[in-house]
Write an enzyme that holds these catalytic residues in place. Structure first.
Site, PDB file in Angstrom:
ATOM      1  N   GLY A   1     -12.541  -4.931   0.968  1.00 40.43           N
ATOM      2  CA  GLY A   1     -14.025  -4.480   1.122  1.00 40.43           C
ATOM      3  C   GLY A   1     -14.445  -3.761   0.145  1.00 40.43           C
ATOM      4  O   GLY A   1     -15.513  -3.979  -0.379  1.00 40.43           O
TER       5      GLY A   1
ATOM      6  N   ARG B   1       0.788  -1.229   0.127  1.00 42.66           N
ATOM      7  CA  ARG B   1       0.079   0.005   0.094  1.00 42.66           C
ATOM      8  C   ARG B   1       1.021   1.111   0.041  1.00 42.66           C
ATOM      9  O   ARG B   1       0.461   2.496  -0.580  1.00 42.66           O
ATOM     10  CB  ARG B   1      -1.022   0.045   1.259  1.00 42.66           C
ATOM     11  CG  ARG B   1      -2.195  -0.746   0.858  1.00 42.66           C
ATOM     12  CD  ARG B   1      -3.070  -0.937   2.268  1.00 42.66           C
ATOM     13  NE  ARG B   1      -4.379  -1.638   1.761  1.00 42.66           N
ATOM     14  CZ  ARG B   1      -5.168  -1.970   2.694  1.00 42.66           C
ATOM     15  NH1 ARG B   1      -5.329  -1.662   4.079  1.00 42.66           N
ATOM     16  NH2 ARG B   1      -6.307  -2.485   2.404  1.00 42.66           N
TER      17      ARG B   1
ATOM     18  N   LYS C   1     -16.964 -19.618   1.273  1.00 42.42           N
ATOM     19  CA  LYS C   1     -18.505 -19.707   1.355  1.00 42.42           C
ATOM     20  C   LYS C   1     -19.376 -18.840   0.202  1.00 42.42           C
ATOM     21  O   LYS C   1     -19.263 -17.761  -0.002  1.00 42.42           O
ATOM     22  CB  LYS C   1     -18.829 -19.308   2.652  1.00 42.42           C
ATOM     23  CG  LYS C   1     -18.141 -19.955   3.848  1.00 42.42           C
ATOM     24  CD  LYS C   1     -18.863 -19.563   5.320  1.00 42.42           C
ATOM     25  CE  LYS C   1     -18.247 -20.618   6.325  1.00 42.42           C
ATOM     26  NZ  LYS C   1     -18.683 -20.123   7.627  1.00 42.42           N
TER      27      LYS C   1
END
Length: 397
Positions: free
Chosen positions: A378, A37, A198
């Site tokens: 996210g 980053r 999932k």
């Protein structure tokens, strides 16, 4: 034409530029363990400094929840930042008030300063107008270069963009241009590879993608839920049996949208979830009662590769198998290397993101060759889900 302003649209000489970056980097024993980053924001910092701006860095670190927590101080990141930047960086013990004002007042054109963790103040996460005003008075222009924090409507990611002239930094610009090219106005056919453990964590993502891509490749533990929904035995594999109706619904949506869902036709199975566990390849119609599906098989890989060869655009989020454990990394590695080769040959625009995805592509030595690899977790996922990101929307206001 981009729908937001960039560094090309503004004169920064002599201006105090509040530059929102993401210095929330992994650390161990007081040392930065992954400087990706930091490396990504260097072009924006250097360009602003070289053009004569006073560059004032704003960032959060950790989750101090409005308290001063020593281990969450950005002072720990400072030596690594200076090392990569090859410039001296002044440090202010707070991001507002007298400490910040004193450091900024001492800056000359071309100087760089880092302000302390914005999350030391409760007003940051609350997007509090009084806190926004405190920060805004420190600068003349706001530059947002932290796409990874753009899904948060916080004071220094969204609120401040409404107080000062707001533009995208080079990292934000590259990210938005890559994402717009990949899904907003892509060259077709478009393939999405979605993996991970999932289905439940990626329902919105799958629902959005079936309406936007031509091929949706489902891998990882997620694929087992779809196979089980189709009546196939998956043994002791990771599987969300209760989501079978949802999986069938997604397959129906895809059919209605002319999106081809690609599920594994064969798999690498083992009876232990550990590296180098004895394993063999079976058809997905012949998974044993004690078997765990831990990777896609060679026929599945060959099928995906043949489809990739026809595609012009690839969006990737999540590995195809348990890539952390050899030999169950082979499927992910093979598909990643094919995508990398097609990208290098100029036949494919490839955009990938998400923590596990970045790790998997790097392990396959393919990440460097992708058109764009997002370091945002996210924010990248929410963008793929079709959600509006407050930090991006504020740049377009």
């Amino acid at each position: 034409m981009t729908s937001f302003r960039t560094l090309d649209d503004v004169d920064v000489k002599g201006k105090r530029v509040l530059l929102r970056v993401d210095l929330n980097v992994p650390m161990e024993g007081g040392r930065v363990t992954d400087a990706t980053r930091i490396e990504r924001i260097l072009p924006t910092i250097n360009e602003l400094a070289d053009k004569g701006a006073k560059v004032i860095l704003l960032s959060h670190y950790g989750r101090p929840k409005g308290q001063r927590v020593e281990e969450d101080s950005l002072r720990h990141v400072l030596p690594t930042l200076e090392h990569y930047l090859k410039r001296k960086v002044a440090f202010a013990d707070d991001c507002v008030g007298a400490p910040a004002e004193a450091v900024i007042a001492a800056m000359k054109d071309g100087d760089v300063a880092l302000l302390e963790n914005t999350r030391y103040h409760k007003g940051e996460e609350k997007n509090d107008p009084a806190f926004i005003d405190e920060v805004a008075k420190l600068g003349d222009i706001f530059v947002h270069d932290a796409f990874s924090a753009a899904h948060r409507a916080h004071a220094t990611t969204e609120g401040i963009a409404k107080k000062l002239p707001a533009i995208a930094g080079r990292t934000m610009q590259a990210e938005l241009e890559a994402l717009e090219s990949a899904l907003t106005s892509p060259a077709r056919p478009v393939m999405a590879v979605v993996g991970g453990a999932k289905v439940s964590t990626k329902l919105e993502l799958l629902g959005n993608l079936v309406a936007k891509v031509d091929y949706l490749v489902i891998g990882g533990g997620m694929a087992n839920t779809f196979l089980a929904a189709q009546g196939k035995a998956v043994g002791k594999s990771l599987c969300e049996h209760d989501l079978a109706p949802t999986a069938l619904e997604i397959l129906e949506k895809a059919k209605a949208a002319n999106c081809t869902v690609v599920l594994p036709v064969d798999a690498t199975v083992a009876q232990k979830f550990e590296a180098h566990a004895p394993s063999h390849i079976v058809s997905v119609d012949h998974v044993g009662a004690d078997d765990m599906i831990l990777d896609v098989g060679p026929k599945s890989v060959a099928h995906v590769e043949s489809l990739l060869a026809k595609c012009k655009t690839l969006v990737w989020n999540g590995p195809c198998g348990a890539f952390e454990l050899p030999p169950f990394d082979e499927g992910t590695n093979a598909v990643a290397q094919t995508a990398a080769r097609l990208t290098v040959e100029g036949k494919l625009l490839s955009v990938a993101g998400g923590g596990d995805t970045v790790a998997a592509l790097n392990q396959a030595h393919a990440g460097q060759e992708f058109s764009y690899v997002s370091t945002a977790g996210g924010a990248f996922l929410e963008w793929l889900e079709g959600k509006t990101l407050p930090g991006v929307a504020a740049l377009k206001a």
